[in-house]
Design an enzyme around this catalytic site. Structure first.
Site, PDB file in Angstrom:
ATOM      1  N   ARG A 134       4.030   6.355 -15.177  1.00  0.00           N
ATOM      2  CA  ARG A 134       3.255   5.882 -14.373  1.00  0.00           C
ATOM      3  C   ARG A 134       2.315   7.108 -13.052  1.00  0.00           C
ATOM      4  O   ARG A 134       3.087   6.966 -12.272  1.00  0.00           O
ATOM      5  CB  ARG A 134       3.242   4.849 -13.505  1.00  0.00           C
ATOM      6  CG  ARG A 134       1.691   4.145 -12.780  1.00  0.00           C
ATOM      7  CD  ARG A 134       2.808   3.176 -11.325  1.00  0.00           C
ATOM      8  NE  ARG A 134       1.397   2.616 -10.828  1.00  0.00           N
ATOM      9  CZ  ARG A 134       1.768   2.935  -9.135  1.00  0.00           C
ATOM     10  NH1 ARG A 134       3.049   2.680  -8.513  1.00  0.00           N
ATOM     11  NH2 ARG A 134       0.882   2.905  -8.771  1.00  0.00           N
ATOM     12  N   HIS A 169      -4.832   5.018  -5.992  1.00  0.00           N
ATOM     13  CA  HIS A 169      -4.003   5.459  -5.269  1.00  0.00           C
ATOM     14  C   HIS A 169      -4.016   6.277  -4.200  1.00  0.00           C
ATOM     15  O   HIS A 169      -3.445   7.148  -3.698  1.00  0.00           O
ATOM     16  CB  HIS A 169      -2.670   5.484  -6.134  1.00  0.00           C
ATOM     17  CG  HIS A 169      -1.599   5.935  -5.422  1.00  0.00           C
ATOM     18  ND1 HIS A 169      -0.163   5.155  -6.078  1.00  0.00           N
ATOM     19  CD2 HIS A 169      -1.066   5.699  -4.208  1.00  0.00           C
ATOM     20  CE1 HIS A 169       1.022   4.998  -5.702  1.00  0.00           C
ATOM     21  NE2 HIS A 169       0.604   5.008  -4.407  1.00  0.00           N
ATOM     22  N   GLU A 219      -1.144  -1.132  -4.012  1.00  0.00           N
ATOM     23  CA  GLU A 219      -0.741  -1.957  -2.979  1.00  0.00           C
ATOM     24  C   GLU A 219      -2.470  -2.281  -1.913  1.00  0.00           C
ATOM     25  O   GLU A 219      -2.307  -1.443  -0.551  1.00  0.00           O
ATOM     26  CB  GLU A 219       0.070  -1.079  -2.295  1.00  0.00           C
ATOM     27  CG  GLU A 219       1.031  -0.353  -2.760  1.00  0.00           C
ATOM     28  CD  GLU A 219       2.653  -0.204  -2.447  1.00  0.00           C
ATOM     29  OE1 GLU A 219       1.929   0.723  -1.015  1.00  0.00           O
ATOM     30  OE2 GLU A 219       3.599   0.644  -2.822  1.00  0.00           O
ATOM     31  N   ASN A 264       5.132  -3.527  -6.020  1.00  0.00           N
ATOM     32  CA  ASN A 264       5.693  -2.952  -6.312  1.00  0.00           C
ATOM     33  C   ASN A 264       7.398  -3.085  -5.466  1.00  0.00           C
ATOM     34  O   ASN A 264       6.791  -3.805  -4.370  1.00  0.00           O
ATOM     35  CB  ASN A 264       5.177  -1.155  -5.410  1.00  0.00           C
ATOM     36  CG  ASN A 264       4.489  -0.520  -6.103  1.00  0.00           C
ATOM     37  OD1 ASN A 264       4.271  -0.963  -7.180  1.00  0.00           O
ATOM     38  ND2 ASN A 264       3.420  -0.248  -5.273  1.00  0.00           N
ATOM     39  N   TYR A 290      10.222  -2.905  -2.351  1.00  0.00           N
ATOM     40  CA  TYR A 290      11.665  -1.487  -1.647  1.00  0.00           C
ATOM     41  C   TYR A 290      12.695  -2.261  -1.538  1.00  0.00           C
ATOM     42  O   TYR A 290      13.733  -1.791  -1.463  1.00  0.00           O
ATOM     43  CB  TYR A 290      11.067  -0.211  -1.164  1.00  0.00           C
ATOM     44  CG  TYR A 290      10.472   0.192  -2.045  1.00  0.00           C
ATOM     45  CD1 TYR A 290       8.617   0.209  -2.010  1.00  0.00           C
ATOM     46  CD2 TYR A 290      10.724   1.960  -2.132  1.00  0.00           C
ATOM     47  CE1 TYR A 290       8.259   1.450  -2.693  1.00  0.00           C
ATOM     48  CE2 TYR A 290      10.034   2.391  -2.945  1.00  0.00           C
ATOM     49  CZ  TYR A 290       8.539   2.360  -3.721  1.00  0.00           C
ATOM     50  OH  TYR A 290       7.977   3.578  -4.016  1.00  0.00           O
ATOM     51  N   GLU A 324       6.804  -0.151  -8.467  1.00  0.00           N
ATOM     52  CA  GLU A 324       7.757   0.852  -7.936  1.00  0.00           C
ATOM     53  C   GLU A 324       8.856   0.827  -7.300  1.00  0.00           C
ATOM     54  O   GLU A 324       8.934  -0.592  -7.250  1.00  0.00           O
ATOM     55  CB  GLU A 324       6.860   1.482  -6.509  1.00  0.00           C
ATOM     56  CG  GLU A 324       5.419   2.712  -7.072  1.00  0.00           C
ATOM     57  CD  GLU A 324       4.938   2.807  -6.166  1.00  0.00           C
ATOM     58  OE1 GLU A 324       5.625   3.121  -4.628  1.00  0.00           O
ATOM     59  OE2 GLU A 324       3.882   3.029  -6.151  1.00  0.00           O
TER      60      GLU A 324
HETATM   61  C1  PNW Z   1       4.444   3.147  -1.474  1.00  0.00           C
HETATM   62  N1  PNW Z   1       6.032   0.442   4.341  1.00  0.00           N
HETATM   63  O1  PNW Z   1       4.415   3.161  -0.504  1.00  0.00           O
HETATM   64  C2  PNW Z   1       3.847   4.457  -2.077  1.00  0.00           C
HETATM   65  O2  PNW Z   1       2.986   3.283  -3.609  1.00  0.00           O
HETATM   66  C3  PNW Z   1       3.958   4.951  -2.963  1.00  0.00           C
HETATM   67  O3  PNW Z   1       2.582   6.064  -2.865  1.00  0.00           O
HETATM   68  C4  PNW Z   1       4.738   6.122  -1.370  1.00  0.00           C
HETATM   69  O4  PNW Z   1       5.417   6.622  -2.078  1.00  0.00           O
HETATM   70  C5  PNW Z   1       6.138   5.398  -2.168  1.00  0.00           C
HETATM   71  O5  PNW Z   1       5.894   3.631  -1.532  1.00  0.00           O
HETATM   72  C6  PNW Z   1       7.547   4.996  -0.764  1.00  0.00           C
HETATM   73  O6  PNW Z   1       7.142   4.554   0.703  1.00  0.00           O
HETATM   74  C7  PNW Z   1       4.384   1.997   0.653  1.00  0.00           C
HETATM   75  O7  PNW Z   1       5.221   1.055   5.246  1.00  0.00           O
HETATM   76  C8  PNW Z   1       4.357   2.794   2.454  1.00  0.00           C
HETATM   77  O8  PNW Z   1       6.830  -0.810   3.520  1.00  0.00           O
HETATM   78  C9  PNW Z   1       4.648   2.605   3.042  1.00  0.00           C
HETATM   79  C10 PNW Z   1       5.593   1.317   3.201  1.00  0.00           C
HETATM   80  C11 PNW Z   1       5.645   0.101   2.134  1.00  0.00           C
HETATM   81  C12 PNW Z   1       5.182   0.967   0.987  1.00  0.00           C
END
Ligand code: PNW
Length: 511
Positions: free
Chosen positions: A82, A128, A174, A312, A314, A378
């Protein structure tokens, strides 16, 4: 639950896995081959906008080293990669009447050919976060509805140029980050905010919602073009991907149970018009007239405009009612449980802790609510203080290994036990790279990048993932991918030949 023994059942043969990156975070070569500026170019140079003063000028130098990156991907045995296309390489000034840059098209065309030659399917994000500076200067970029027409044009150029070979498209990465981090909190380009210490202009109470609305419309009209003009001939699929973290009530107080749903309503529900045809009622209650509305004609284009559910994700947040932060639904987030313990292992960035059960619960929630196959585009972890470690220390990234051990088990369980149709998994990221406002301090890569030499070194987490997917996807002929220890200038360093397989690699690195 999954134990350390290899599970018997396997993920379906057509399960897609690979790694993810984004153009501005890896490419560098910003003034090469006719590329126009994006609004991150200058923004990242403004003192104070990135933690360590880092910018995107070189990044991981992937524009020049792309064959090396693809060799690395191949050594990992991925099925797909990706990556994103930089709009300002294709149309340097961005607009529908501006010149198209053949050199930019050629570069991505070669890139795609190189992937395919190596048996890797391109999974392409059209946007992006690197908006052409020209559109920001001309009419305020995402704030102006003009952008919907310019984005459609850009998308059509890409479908025309690459759609014969690209079968998976993502329109936007996002929308929450584009709108809220860029125009609300003001931490990402273009950095607009009501906070006058941060930005001389901007209105955090209205602009993010206008931007979000235009992002949705741009996405939807591009999908309409794809479906009407390209899909039949090219046979691909197209969707959008958003960022959503799971939300758990802080305790069992009714207001906190409600708060967790409110957090989801704003973080994930922002794209409900695409899937359900309307914003969540809570967003309307919270924002009133500040939330724009779609005309009937627009809504007909928006609703149903994603072929799959792109996500995505986390982490998980514990949610308490209260506070006035609209960007998270007027909900307070914490990782500290009422008894004082932490939800999981803390990452380098404040917003991220490991909590695999939340990932599994999120996938179940998405399937139940939206009834679309899920593509996890992601998921990843930044080890605390990795930037201060020696390379050898950084390669022993056991907190990241634990993260992925939990997340892959969650995927496995969601698919094989809960019967949720998760079709793809793209850990973030292939490489350490330019982590936006964090600069180079926060490292998300499964491959260490030594920025002084641009050499790449697989971390333990890369080996974990390679092994996991080699062992856990059905295949007619089980085959372990060859993995090199260091890849340098398109050659494997240390004289490591191909064919040793993952176990050889694991031995050679842990030796
Ligand atoms: C994503 N938050 O961004 C992006 O898609 C990527 O480009 C980035 O490198 C990756 O996650 C890691 O950060 C985020 O503050 C940035 O919750 C910030 C947040 C979530 C996703």
């Amino acid at each position: 639950m999954i134990t350390s023994e290899a599970p018997v059942a396997k993920l379906p043969k057509d399960f897609i896995w690979g790694f993810a990156t984004a153009s501005f975070q890896v490419e560098g070569s910003l003034d090469v081959d006719g590329r126009g500026k994006s609004f991150w170019d200058d923004f990242s140079h403004i003192p104070g906008k990135t933690l360590d003063g880092g910018n995107g000028d070189v990044a991981t130098d992937s524009y020049r080293l792309y064959k090396e990156d693809i060799a690395l991907l191949k050594s990992y045995g991925v099925k797909s990669y990706r990556f994103s296309i930089a709009w300002s390489r294709i149309i340097p000034l961005g607009g529908r009447n501006d010149p198209i840059n053949q050199k930019g098209i050629e570069w991505y065309s070669n890139f795609i050919d190189e992937l395919l030659k190596n048996g890797i399917q391109p999974f392409v994000t059209l946007y992006h976060w690197d908006l052409p500076q020209g559109l920001h200067d001309r009419y305020g970029g995402w704030l102006n509805k003009e952008i919907v027409l310019d984005y459609q044009h850009y998308a059509r150029v890409c479908f025309q140029a690459f759609g014969d070979r690209v079968k998976n498209w993502l329109t936007m990465n996002e929308p929450w980050c584009i709108s809220i981090l860029g125009y609300g909190r003001g931490v990402f380009a273009p950095g607009r905010s009501s906070d006058r210490n941060r930005s001389p202009e901007g209105d955090s109470s209205t602009e993010p919602w206008i931007v979000g609305h235009h992002v949705i419309l741009s996405h939807a009209y591009a999908v309409k073009i794809y479906r009407e003009e390209f899909k039949v001939a090219q046979g691909g699929q197209i969707g959008v991907t958003l960022n959503g973290d799971w939300a758990v009530p802080y305790d069992d107080k009714p207001e906190n149970i409600e708060a967790a749903q409110h957090a989801l309503d704003v973080a994930i529900g922002e794209l409900d018009p695409i899937y359900l045809g309307h914003y969540p009622p809570y967003m309307r209650t919270m924002l009133g007239d500040r939330l724009p509305t779609f005309s009937d004609e627009e809504l007909a284009v928006v609703k149903g405009s994603s072929d799959f559910y792109g996500m995505n994700t986390y982490t998980t947040n514990l949610c308490k009612a209260g506070g006035d932060d609209e960007f998270q639904g007027c909900v307070e987030y914490t990782f500290t449980r009422p008894d004082g313990t932490q939800l999981g292992t803390q990452a380098h960035c404040a917003w991220l802790q490991t909590y695999p059960q939340g990932f599994r619960d999120l996938m179940n929630y998405l399937w139940k609510r939206y009834q679309k196959p899920i593509y996890v585009t992601e998921n990843g972890f930044a080890v605390k203080d990795e930037h201060n470690m020696t390379i050898d220390q950084a390669l022993q990234d056991y907190d990241r290994v634990e993260y992925f051990r939990g997340m892959t088990a969650a995927i496995y369980g969601a698919i094989l036990e809960d019967e949720v149709p998760v079709r793809a998994y793209f850990p973030w990221s292939l490489l350490d790279n330019f982590e936006w406002a964090d600069g180079y301090e926060t490292r998300f890569g499964v491959t260490y990048v030594d920025y002084a030499t641009q050499k790449r070194y697989p971390k333990e987490s890369a080996k974990f993932l390679v092994k996991f997917f080699a062992e856990n996807i059905e295949s007619s002929e089980p085959k372990l991918p060859p993995v090199g220890q260091v890849i340098e200038n398109n050659k494997l360093a240390h004289g490591q030949g191909f064919g040793g397989g993952v176990s050889a690699l694991v031995e050679s690195v842990s030796a």
